[in-house]
Design a protein around this motif. Sequence first.
Motif, PDB file in Angstrom:
ATOM      1  N   ASP A   1       0.814  -1.208   0.000  1.00 51.68           N
ATOM      2  CA  ASP A   1       0.000   0.000   0.000  1.00 51.68           C
ATOM      3  C   ASP A   1       0.850   1.261   0.000  1.00 51.68           C
ATOM      4  OD1 ASP A   1       0.930  -0.577   2.576  1.00 51.68           O
ATOM      5  OD2 ASP A   1      -0.767   0.411   3.561  1.00 51.68           O
ATOM      6  N   GLU A   2       2.152   1.112   0.270  1.00 53.01           N
ATOM      7  CA  GLU A   2       3.054   2.264   0.293  1.00 53.01           C
ATOM      8  C   GLU A   2       4.072   2.245  -0.843  1.00 53.01           C
ATOM      9  OE1 GLU A   2       4.885   3.028   4.029  1.00 53.01           O
ATOM     10  OE2 GLU A   2       3.047   2.667   5.184  1.00 53.01           O
ATOM     11  N   ILE A   3       4.311   1.088  -1.435  1.00 53.92           N
ATOM     12  CA  ILE A   3       5.272   0.985  -2.540  1.00 53.92           C
ATOM     13  C   ILE A   3       4.581   1.376  -3.838  1.00 53.92           C
ATOM     14  CG2 ILE A   3       6.673  -0.609  -3.903  1.00 53.92           C
ATOM     15  CD1 ILE A   3       7.039  -2.268  -1.338  1.00 53.92           C
ATOM     16  N   THR A   4       5.120   2.357  -4.536  1.00 61.85           N
ATOM     17  CA  THR A   4       4.507   2.830  -5.775  1.00 61.85           C
ATOM     18  C   THR A   4       5.205   2.222  -6.999  1.00 61.85           C
ATOM     19  OG1 THR A   4       5.977   4.738  -6.014  1.00 61.85           O
ATOM     20  CG2 THR A   4       3.983   5.028  -4.641  1.00 61.85           C
ATOM     21  N   LEU A   5       4.560   2.397  -8.147  1.00 61.42           N
ATOM     22  CA  LEU A   5       5.170   1.944  -9.391  1.00 61.42           C
ATOM     23  C   LEU A   5       6.489   2.677  -9.626  1.00 61.42           C
ATOM     24  CD1 LEU A   5       2.081   1.706 -11.791  1.00 61.42           C
ATOM     25  CD2 LEU A   5       2.890   0.094 -10.039  1.00 61.42           C
ATOM     26  N   ARG A   6       6.547   3.927  -9.237  1.00 60.65           N
ATOM     27  CA  ARG A   6       7.785   4.695  -9.360  1.00 60.65           C
ATOM     28  C   ARG A   6       8.892   4.059  -8.521  1.00 60.65           C
ATOM     29  NH1 ARG A   6       8.401   9.961 -10.912  1.00 60.65           N
ATOM     30  NH2 ARG A   6       6.185  10.391 -10.532  1.00 60.65           N
ATOM     31  N   HIS A   7       8.588   3.719  -7.275  1.00 61.83           N
ATOM     32  CA  HIS A   7       9.578   3.080  -6.417  1.00 61.83           C
ATOM     33  C   HIS A   7      10.114   1.803  -7.059  1.00 61.83           C
ATOM     34  CE1 HIS A   7       7.429   5.057  -2.758  1.00 61.83           C
ATOM     35  NE2 HIS A   7       8.442   5.813  -3.153  1.00 61.83           N
ATOM     36  N   LEU A   8       9.234   1.029  -7.670  1.00 60.15           N
ATOM     37  CA  LEU A   8       9.655  -0.215  -8.307  1.00 60.15           C
ATOM     38  C   LEU A   8      10.586   0.055  -9.482  1.00 60.15           C
ATOM     39  CD1 LEU A   8       6.171  -1.990  -8.277  1.00 60.15           C
ATOM     40  CD2 LEU A   8       8.132  -2.611  -6.848  1.00 60.15           C
ATOM     41  N   ALA A   9      10.221   1.019 -10.318  1.00 62.04           N
ATOM     42  CA  ALA A   9      11.009   1.297 -11.523  1.00 62.04           C
ATOM     43  C   ALA A   9      12.364   1.914 -11.209  1.00 62.04           C
ATOM     44  CB  ALA A   9      10.226   2.214 -12.460  1.00 62.04           C
ATOM     45  N   GLU A  10      12.455   2.652 -10.103  1.00 59.86           N
ATOM     46  CA  GLU A  10      13.731   3.294  -9.773  1.00 59.86           C
ATOM     47  C   GLU A  10      14.536   2.505  -8.735  1.00 59.86           C
ATOM     48  OE1 GLU A  10      12.471   7.149  -8.530  1.00 59.86           O
ATOM     49  OE2 GLU A  10      11.884   6.515  -6.518  1.00 59.86           O
ATOM     50  N   MET A  11      14.116   1.272  -8.449  1.00 59.69           N
ATOM     51  CA  MET A  11      14.836   0.369  -7.538  1.00 59.69           C
ATOM     52  C   MET A  11      14.904   0.919  -6.114  1.00 59.69           C
ATOM     53  SD  MET A  11      15.659  -2.275  -9.317  1.00 59.69           S
ATOM     54  CE  MET A  11      15.821  -2.782 -11.028  1.00 59.69           C
ATOM     55  N   ARG A  12      13.778   1.458  -5.653  1.00 61.49           N
ATOM     56  CA  ARG A  12      13.731   2.003  -4.295  1.00 61.49           C
ATOM     57  C   ARG A  12      12.491   1.511  -3.541  1.00 61.49           C
ATOM     58  NH1 ARG A  12      17.243   6.345  -3.225  1.00 61.49           N
ATOM     59  NH2 ARG A  12      18.671   6.679  -4.974  1.00 61.49           N
ATOM     60  N   SER A  13      12.095   0.287  -3.820  1.00 67.73           N
ATOM     61  CA  SER A  13      10.897  -0.257  -3.164  1.00 67.73           C
ATOM     62  C   SER A  13      11.190  -0.818  -1.787  1.00 67.73           C
ATOM     63  CB  SER A  13      10.297  -1.374  -4.022  1.00 67.73           C
ATOM     64  OG  SER A  13      11.143  -2.520  -4.009  1.00 67.73           O
ATOM     65  N   GLY A  14      12.402  -1.295  -1.570  1.00 66.74           N
ATOM     66  CA  GLY A  14      12.736  -1.981  -0.323  1.00 66.74           C
ATOM     67  C   GLY A  14      12.376  -3.447  -0.324  1.00 66.74           C
ATOM     68  N   LEU A  15      11.865  -3.972  -1.435  1.00 65.01           N
ATOM     69  CA  LEU A  15      11.519  -5.393  -1.501  1.00 65.01           C
ATOM     70  C   LEU A  15      12.781  -6.246  -1.592  1.00 65.01           C
ATOM     71  CD1 LEU A  15       8.518  -5.314  -3.994  1.00 65.01           C
ATOM     72  CD2 LEU A  15       8.420  -5.835  -1.543  1.00 65.01           C
ATOM     73  N   PHE A  16      12.778  -7.339  -0.872  1.00 67.87           N
ATOM     74  CA  PHE A  16      13.914  -8.248  -0.898  1.00 67.87           C
ATOM     75  C   PHE A  16      14.050  -8.864  -2.295  1.00 67.87           C
ATOM     76  CE2 PHE A  16      16.077 -12.289  -0.353  1.00 67.87           C
ATOM     77  CZ  PHE A  16      17.079 -11.999   0.559  1.00 67.87           C
TER      78      PHE A  16
END
Length: 399
Positions: free
Chosen positions: A146-161
């Motif tokens: 709910d806090e991770i955005t598509l932008r975070h995913l594309a710029e490698m800043r999601s924090g997902l393992f």
Amino acid sequence: MRRIPHRRLLAATLLAASVLTSTAVAPVAPVHAANVDRPGEGDCRPGGLGQGLTAKLDRTIEDVREQAGIPGVVVGLWMPGKGCYVRATGVADTVTRQPMPVDTYVRIGSETKTFTVTALLQLVDDGKVRLDDPIDDYVRGVPNGDEITLRHLAEMRSGLFPYTSDPDFIRDLQTDPKRPYNPWELLSYGYRHPNTSAPGTTFQYSNSNLILLGLVIEKVTGKRLADVIHQRVLRPAHLRHTLFPKGAEFPEPHARGYTDQSLSGAVTDATDWNPSWAWAAGAMISNLHDLRRWAKVVATGELLSPETQAQRLKTLPTGFPGTTYGLGILETNGWIGHNGSIPGYETVTVYLPSKKATLVVMINTDMLHQGQEPSTLLARAVTEVVTPDNVYAGAVVPH
């Protein structure tokens, strides 16, 4: 695309490393000039950058190839107003000693990310997704989704393992490298671990991000990711020698690819390993002709609106000197593009806007040399010769 963290756990993408030994690679093959009749190479004739500079590049590339133990290399360099340079050296097959062909196909690893993110950004231009939408709007079950955005995913800043750092994934892939994977299986390996940081706070190269973006594209379009990329990216970009394979298929001609990521740690032919484990993050195939074209398309935003391209190029620090990262794209001392690494192959495809120059490097090994990717060593050495004010710094993953 970087390596499967294994003997040395790498927190990024694919394959950990050891140095290629002298017994692993057959003797050096001679440098041979590009065949000027090959489709798509235009009028790049031997000595196109002048006899002195061409000879210096020949020596530089061959020195790196020998020192790093790289079986085969293809390098293409195009500099409007100055000329061009296209060379293949070494071998495509260490058993048969077949020379490396200029028109070889290779697996391009993480350069796939530039295609996946381009397809996503086209959906942004279409008003079908927004970069600041949470991933939960499209894919359920993502930790902190709910806090991770598509932008975070594309710029490698999601924090997902990163799922490629999971020991069970590493074992499963090395035990049966020809088995197929689906995206949900891949994500499940990463979901076993807590997130590594809060969204938007830290750069961490993770293939988990791109697997999720691939699922977003499929959900929004109702089509397979491979079909979307073919119809919306490859076709309008006029890339006729680039594909998203269903399995381990590989067009001809293709070089054999060599890795040290077998269970035994011995040098292994990984040509026919199934790349489905990398999917939206690293499964695609291309050649020199298409990568040359793609470098400019990505860097100049030919398939996107100016506004969306401007967002793509807003790069942020990575922690690696000289290299920043945007939306599925890196910037390294002026060069814009991406590198790729997957078992058996590495590539670099970058464009330098200040000189309208394009550099493509393709090799048929992913084994590190003294802790560095051999494709990075080549790209750095070439740019030290031709663009000393803009030297390629390297990849964005820890070694």
